[in-house]
Design an enzyme around this catalytic site. Sequence first.
Site, PDB file in Angstrom:
ATOM      1  N   LYS A  89       0.861  -1.176   0.000  1.00  9.71           N
ATOM      2  CA  LYS A  89       0.000   0.000   0.000  1.00  9.71           C
ATOM      3  C   LYS A  89       0.901   1.231   0.000  1.00  9.71           C
ATOM      4  CE  LYS A  89      -3.659  -2.215   2.721  1.00  9.71           C
ATOM      5  NZ  LYS A  89      -4.750  -2.187   1.734  1.00  9.71           N
TER       6      LYS A  89
ATOM      7  N   ARG B 172      -9.371 -12.241   2.259  1.00  6.02           N
ATOM      8  CA  ARG B 172     -10.195 -13.348   1.763  1.00  6.02           C
ATOM      9  C   ARG B 172      -9.457 -14.682   1.880  1.00  6.02           C
ATOM     10  NH1 ARG B 172     -10.745 -10.411  -3.861  1.00  6.02           N
ATOM     11  NH2 ARG B 172     -10.584  -8.714  -2.348  1.00  6.02           N
TER      12      ARG B 172
END
Length: 600
Positions: free
Chosen positions: A380, A457
């Site tokens: 990020k 996930r």
Amino acid sequence: MLFRSSICCFMTIATSAFQRSVSGAAARRGAIVGGFLAPSGAIFPPVAGKNIQSRTSRSSTPSSSFVGRRGGGGLWPFHGTIRLFSSTLSNSIPLRSQPPAVAKLQSFSGVGDATFKGDLLVLPAFQSEEDGDDVRLAVSGQAILAAWDEALGGAVTDLIETKDFKGKAGSVARVRLGRGAEVKSLTLVGMGKKSTFKNSRALGPAAATDIKAEKPKTIAVVLPSEDDLGLVSEEVLSGLYLDNRFKTGEGVEKAAQVESLTFFGAGEDQAPALRQAQAFAEGVRLTKDLVGAPANYVTPKALADTARAIAEEHAGWEVKVMGQRECEALKMGAYLAVAQGSKDPPEFIHLSYKPPGVPKKKLVLVGKGLTFDSGGYNLKAGAGSMIELMKFDMGGAGAVLGAAKVLAGLASEGVEVHVIVAACENMISAQAYRPGDILQASNGKTIEVLNTDAEGRLTLADALVYAEKLKPDAIVDVATLTGACIIALGGDYGGMWTGDDTLASSLEAAASAKGERFWRMPLAEEYKPNIKSEIADLKNVGGREGGSITAALFLQEFVSKTTPWAHLDIAGPVWNPKKGGATGFGARTLAEWVLSQAKS
């Protein structure tokens, strides 16, 4: 300069030696246990872990004996070495904030009869059905309005006129009446029109704001409906949340020391409603504490310790925390791959409650527990990446643990509850998983990693497989899963995905009852090809378009088609900088849903 140069020299030499040892270990180990496949399709054992472990004096005891410690297994050979370079101090600051200081919480069936004497009076006010007409107070008629107005020397009428107060929903008018008055401060809160009135929730935040600002000792809140006692009292108590844990000196905000908080118009025998409000407020406080604390305090172990505390403090609750080796035994390759880049080993948390007798239902709450998300090798970076806020990426874990705290405080009956968190960090190191890797989850499905920043996930995949093995009546997972959900729904709504209409209706009802907003989104079968890989069963991302939908479709691959399942993406409402950061979102909905299932 000499000291700085010496330090830099030492760091350069030590870092170089560390990198050489990492490279050598990586060459020796062949494949990492965190989910890489052997040619046969089986997960490799930790080839090099045993040898390296002996050099770093790591215990060879199975990880089940590391409950409550920072233990680990084959993936953590350099744990001790890395900690030499860690800036994390031995944290002495408590993880929990102080609860609201309310000495007496009480309610009465009457509306006060204009006899209350104290520091703060909060009254609801309805807007006229005809625009421009006078505001009518939300009590049992004009006689009550006159009584309050007379008792306060016309202060109610004066406040309405001077502020041009119309009673629109959520509007607030305040006035300080002075030391000589029997009520020192008066607040009117708009309820909107009676024809569209739903509840008096707005009374709670308004009262809490005044209490925090003015520090009154005696407070009265008049309810327009006796059915709203639980709702409003919960909002007041939750609104008194104050986080001074990381402040010192003049930066510490003083908390109000409330001697009595009284609700009028509450009906008879409302003690259970007040107890429930206190339980919900305590659960929300726990969620805010966890989500709002930085990652050097809320580590995977800290989440595990929080679950242990709930189990220790409340009868009927048990906790099992699995470490590296137990997760390896269950072949949780997707979860362990995400965890392997961090110095903090994974903590797989299973907190459960079994009520007396035969439960009506068995429910599982699964929370995403990424205590920090760097993005991994898909780092990020840049404006808008929000990397500094990625402490809240365990917002799902905070929500399910907060819900557990609510349920534990109420000793709920009739429902067996399981709370599951696959806690870890997503970090960058020589051991971290990489774009292009292929992982194998505990149900055998293989996953091509196209983006290491789609890690949540992967952890949820193995958690859902574990949940499925409990053979529950329903599974609900909650996660700060996608930025796409924020783009789609903004900061006030969470997304809901489920193929079960009954489950959707019950969750929507629970959210509505607790003032939290969810919007049902499609599980679009036509988007499933987007997550199919050419070299594995699945890809962990499905492209930019419909990103939150393809994330939900990915999770659906790890639950049975016959088990009612819902996925809640709370990436937007979990954090609100205008309201102090962590919101506690999700905990109330989940707890209310579980309680409602006991009645159905």
